[in-house]
Design a protein around this motif. Structure first.
Motif, PDB file in Angstrom:
ATOM      1  N   ASP A  18       0.842  -1.268   0.062  1.00 18.34           N
ATOM      2  CA  ASP A  18       0.183   0.046  -0.042  1.00 18.34           C
ATOM      3  C   ASP A  18       0.865   1.236   0.160  1.00 18.34           C
ATOM      4  N   TYR A  19       2.123   1.206  -0.308  1.00 14.13           N
ATOM      5  CA  TYR A  19       3.119   2.402  -0.176  1.00 14.13           C
ATOM      6  C   TYR A  19       2.489   3.427  -0.849  1.00 14.13           C
ATOM      7  N   GLY A  20       1.874   3.466  -2.138  1.00 16.83           N
ATOM      8  CA  GLY A  20       1.393   4.455  -3.161  1.00 16.83           C
ATOM      9  C   GLY A  20       0.117   5.012  -2.606  1.00 16.83           C
ATOM     10  N   GLU A  21      -0.510   4.719  -1.688  1.00 20.70           N
ATOM     11  CA  GLU A  21      -1.489   5.185  -1.142  1.00 20.70           C
ATOM     12  C   GLU A  21      -1.363   6.135  -0.088  1.00 20.70           C
ATOM     13  N   PRO A  22      -2.385   7.186   0.243  1.00 18.84           N
ATOM     14  CA  PRO A  22      -1.978   8.004   1.205  1.00 18.84           C
ATOM     15  C   PRO A  22      -2.193   7.275   2.650  1.00 18.84           C
ATOM     16  N   PRO A  23      -1.614   7.497   3.938  1.00 21.07           N
ATOM     17  CA  PRO A  23      -1.474   7.131   5.107  1.00 21.07           C
ATOM     18  C   PRO A  23      -2.745   6.224   5.410  1.00 21.07           C
ATOM     19  N   HIS A  24      -2.973   5.116   5.910  1.00 19.53           N
ATOM     20  CA  HIS A  24      -4.246   4.468   6.283  1.00 19.53           C
ATOM     21  C   HIS A  24      -3.758   3.352   6.982  1.00 19.53           C
ATOM     22  N   ILE A  25      -4.651   2.697   7.564  1.00 19.22           N
ATOM     23  CA  ILE A  25      -4.642   1.616   8.725  1.00 19.22           C
ATOM     24  C   ILE A  25      -5.702   0.556   8.355  1.00 19.22           C
ATOM     25  N   HIS A  26      -5.176  -0.703   8.475  1.00 21.11           N
ATOM     26  CA  HIS A  26      -6.367  -1.700   8.201  1.00 21.11           C
ATOM     27  C   HIS A  26      -6.569  -2.200   9.879  1.00 21.11           C
ATOM     28  N   HIS A  64      -5.548   6.904  18.599  1.00 25.53           N
ATOM     29  CA  HIS A  64      -4.045   6.471  18.244  1.00 25.53           C
ATOM     30  C   HIS A  64      -3.351   6.949  16.853  1.00 25.53           C
ATOM     31  N   GLN A  65      -3.969   7.989  16.307  1.00 25.92           N
ATOM     32  CA  GLN A  65      -3.632   8.498  15.166  1.00 25.92           C
ATOM     33  C   GLN A  65      -2.193   8.840  14.872  1.00 25.92           C
ATOM     34  N   ASP A  66      -1.724   9.641  15.864  1.00 27.41           N
ATOM     35  CA  ASP A  66      -0.164  10.262  15.807  1.00 27.41           C
ATOM     36  C   ASP A  66       0.824   8.833  15.727  1.00 27.41           C
ATOM     37  N   GLU A  67       0.600   7.899  16.451  1.00 30.64           N
ATOM     38  CA  GLU A  67       1.152   6.814  16.537  1.00 30.64           C
ATOM     39  C   GLU A  67       1.174   6.018  15.324  1.00 30.64           C
ATOM     40  N   PHE A  68      -0.089   5.941  14.994  1.00 34.84           N
ATOM     41  CA  PHE A  68      -0.433   5.084  13.545  1.00 34.84           C
ATOM     42  C   PHE A  68       0.433   6.172  12.347  1.00 34.84           C
ATOM     43  N   LEU A  69       0.323   7.258  12.373  1.00 34.56           N
ATOM     44  CA  LEU A  69       0.936   7.987  11.222  1.00 34.56           C
ATOM     45  C   LEU A  69       2.379   7.923  11.396  1.00 34.56           C
ATOM     46  N   GLU A  70       2.980   8.037  12.427  1.00 31.53           N
ATOM     47  CA  GLU A  70       4.581   7.892  12.749  1.00 31.53           C
ATOM     48  C   GLU A  70       4.933   6.391  12.450  1.00 31.53           C
ATOM     49  N   ARG A  71       4.160   5.501  12.823  1.00 30.73           N
ATOM     50  CA  ARG A  71       4.809   4.244  12.248  1.00 30.73           C
ATOM     51  C   ARG A  71       4.434   4.086  10.738  1.00 30.73           C
ATOM     52  N   TRP A  72       3.515   4.604  10.322  1.00 29.23           N
ATOM     53  CA  TRP A  72       3.194   4.479   8.678  1.00 29.23           C
ATOM     54  C   TRP A  72       4.641   5.172   7.898  1.00 29.23           C
ATOM     55  N   TYR A  73       4.937   6.350   8.646  1.00 28.55           N
ATOM     56  CA  TYR A  73       6.285   7.045   7.951  1.00 28.55           C
ATOM     57  C   TYR A  73       7.699   6.386   8.140  1.00 28.55           C
ATOM     58  N   GLU A  74       7.515   5.718   9.238  1.00 25.68           N
ATOM     59  CA  GLU A  74       8.720   4.545   9.670  1.00 25.68           C
ATOM     60  C   GLU A  74       8.768   3.815   8.579  1.00 25.68           C
ATOM     61  N   PHE A  75       7.738   3.048   8.521  1.00 29.27           N
ATOM     62  CA  PHE A  75       7.569   1.975   7.699  1.00 29.27           C
ATOM     63  C   PHE A  75       7.669   2.235   5.906  1.00 29.27           C
ATOM     64  N   PHE A  76       7.142   3.192   5.675  1.00 24.73           N
ATOM     65  CA  PHE A  76       6.973   3.465   4.144  1.00 24.73           C
ATOM     66  C   PHE A  76       7.761   4.586   3.651  1.00 24.73           C
ATOM     67  N   GLY A  77       8.308   5.484   4.643  1.00 20.62           N
ATOM     68  CA  GLY A  77       8.949   6.778   4.290  1.00 20.62           C
ATOM     69  C   GLY A  77       8.001   7.819   4.206  1.00 20.62           C
ATOM     70  N   ARG A  78       8.541   8.958   4.074  1.00 21.68           N
ATOM     71  CA  ARG A  78       7.806  10.132   3.747  1.00 21.68           C
ATOM     72  C   ARG A  78       7.726  10.375   2.270  1.00 21.68           C
TER      73      ARG A  78
END
Length: 78
Positions: A18-26, A64-78
């Motif tokens: 999902d790296y090509g999509e906007p930040p999201h969580i399943h 938990h939005q801030d934590e999820f966004l932080e983890r998203w950017y750690e995993f996928f990059g900015r």
């Protein structure tokens, strides 16, 4: 599919493709899987959950939005 967090019966995770999509969580419980955009928090796919439960899940995602966004950017990059 890295798991980010477990809260009660819910598993919150990313899908590595999902790296090509906007930040999201399943969010998964049993065989149901919903998808929420993270910025701003919004339901993208209900995945079999009923509206009442989706509202509860949305509150958890918001909390938990801030934590999820932080983890998203750690995993996928900015």
């Amino acid at each position: 599919m890295p798991t980010i967090k477990h809260i009660g019966p819910y598993r919150f995770f990313f899908v590595s493709l999902d790296y090509g999509e906007p930040p999201h969580i399943h969010v998964q419980r049993e065989k149901m899987v919903a998808k929420f955009w993270l910025d701003p928090v919004a339901l993208q796919k209900a995945g079999g959950f009923k509206a009442k439960e989706l509202n509860q899940i949305a509150k958890l995602v918001q909390e938990h939005q801030d934590e999820f966004l932080e983890r998203w950017y750690e995993f996928f990059g900015r």
